[in-house]
Design an enzyme around this catalytic site. Sequence first.
Site, short mmCIF file in Angstrom:
data_model
loop_
_atom_site.label_atom_id
_atom_site.label_comp_id
_atom_site.label_asym_id
_atom_site.label_seq_id
_atom_site.Cartn_x
_atom_site.Cartn_y
_atom_site.Cartn_z
N ASP A 164 9.53 3.24 1.31
CA ASP A 164 8.26 3.68 1.39
C ASP A 164 8.31 3.68 2.89
OD1 ASP A 164 5.81 4.50 2.42
OD2 ASP A 164 4.62 3.71 0.67
N LYS A 212 2.65 10.82 7.50
CA LYS A 212 1.97 10.52 8.76
C LYS A 212 2.48 11.51 9.89
CE LYS A 212 -0.24 6.69 7.44
NZ LYS A 212 -1.45 6.43 7.01
N TYR A 250 0.95 -1.15 0.06
CA TYR A 250 -0.08 0.01 -0.14
C TYR A 250 0.94 1.24 -0.01
CZ TYR A 250 -3.62 3.29 1.17
OH TYR A 250 -4.45 4.52 0.99
C1 PLP Z 1 3.01 2.77 3.65
C2 PLP Z 1 2.18 3.84 3.27
N1 PLP Z 1 2.41 4.58 2.38
C3 PLP Z 1 1.73 5.57 1.95
C4 PLP Z 1 0.54 6.04 2.59
C5 PLP Z 1 -0.18 7.11 2.02
O1 PLP Z 1 -0.26 8.31 3.03
P1 PLP Z 1 -1.64 9.24 2.93
O2 PLP Z 1 -2.55 8.54 3.59
O3 PLP Z 1 -1.00 10.35 3.80
O4 PLP Z 1 -1.61 9.50 1.52
C6 PLP Z 1 0.05 5.25 3.66
C7 PLP Z 1 -1.00 5.38 4.30
O5 PLP Z 1 -1.61 4.72 4.93
C8 PLP Z 1 1.09 4.24 4.15
O6 PLP Z 1 0.64 3.27 4.90
#
Ligand code: PLP
Length: 435
Positions: free
Chosen positions: A238, A265, A157
């Site tokens: 990520d 976050k 994700y």
């Molecule tokens: C690993 C990861 N990358 C990217 C995101 C996306 O972040 P945002 O919700 O701030 O767009 C999330 C959100 O849960 C995430 O867990």
Amino acid sequence: METLKSAIEDVRSRYVSANPLSKAADEQAARYLPGGNTRSVLHFEPFPLTMVAGDGAELIDLDGRRYVDFVGEYSAALFGHSNDIIKSAIHEALDNGVAMGAPTRYERELAGLLCERFPSLEQVRFCNSGTEANLMALSTARVITGRNKLLAFNDGYHGGVIKFLGGVCALNMPFDFVLADYNDIDGAASLIDQTGSELACVIVEPILGAGGNIQGNRQFLQMLRQKTEEVGALLIFDEVKTARLGPSGIQGMVNINPDLTTLGKFIGGGLPTGAFGGSAEIMAQFNPKQQGALAHAGTFNNNVCSMAAGCAAMSKIYTAERAAEFLEFSEAFRLSLNDMFASMAVPMYANGMGSMIAIHFSSQPTKRPSDISAGCQSLRPLLHMELLLDGILVCRRGDLFLSLPMDESQLSNARLSLGKFVDRYKPLIEEVLAA
Ligand SMILES: Cc1ncc(COP(=O)(O)O)c(C=O)c1O
């Protein structure tokens, strides 16, 4: 014996009786919001709780019930609710104007704090969310390499339009993705070899978050570093969620320097933000003082409230020392849950690391998404709802995120509630998993 279906019906009917005002709010919201919702992950059956206030590590809902908050805004609420230091940083920023359309001291300071903390970051750029950070990192990899294929992982994700949970999401950006299985060293290595000269990058969560808080095996992450170098592709970590684990995220722990790192976050102290960065050489592509630089836009990239909150949070609260301590504190809690499940001889396991936990119905740690059984998935609504009724707020999919203001008594309440759940449902859990 009680069936899973009847147990879920029973717990849902108790939930409906306990939360009349949230039910009414959900019905009203549906007039102008589809299904009453503007963020899919927050929906669950029969309806989500409407929250009215937060206080430290606790939340209070519309029906006046108080919860220990293990949803923790899916990890963004690391600092809990209304932390005084963050509040006064936001007030100070607000008092001086919020939409200035110019550089401010805050993004300069926050960039410095992040680059000092994360080994692979020499320079960063800010954006508005983790999704945006990943879109920028992927697009940057395509431009720098002049290649189109992007390797990601099944059940990964990276944001609402870069998501591979249970398949490719219909809303995904039309990038040319190839997908490998997480923690499958041989499979992923051979896919990187096959795509070789067409591959722009590999993007990976060092812990597969939404996919079940599955730790990335160290050899797997090392293989990704080595293979991407061999084929001339970039490696993107990520760390939107995992950056909170220890002083410098997983990259610091496993000693791997990705080419690009994405963050989000908690780095904005609980306010919206995102960041992507890497070596000064890569990030020089965005230097507007150079001819032909890539133009990275975004009205709110350096919005002062998020930047000010982030500066206060990262310099005055979540220092490297505090991050190390918190990892130890939260990992002890996770291990205590596993000790309890083992002593009760119930097939349940707290997967993940430190403050990023997911409860799985299995006696073993989950090492790959394909290890998650249909039985495990089907038991989740029961666990979720029973914990909510007991004042322990967890995510529908079984995640628990710890926050800094949590104390031993709140952790012990969560352990007690989980213990009660096991006492009540152990035979049913065993029956469902055996089916
Ligand atoms: C690993 C990861 N990358 C990217 C995101 C996306 O972040 P945002 O919700 O701030 O767009 C999330 C959100 O849960 C995430 O867990």
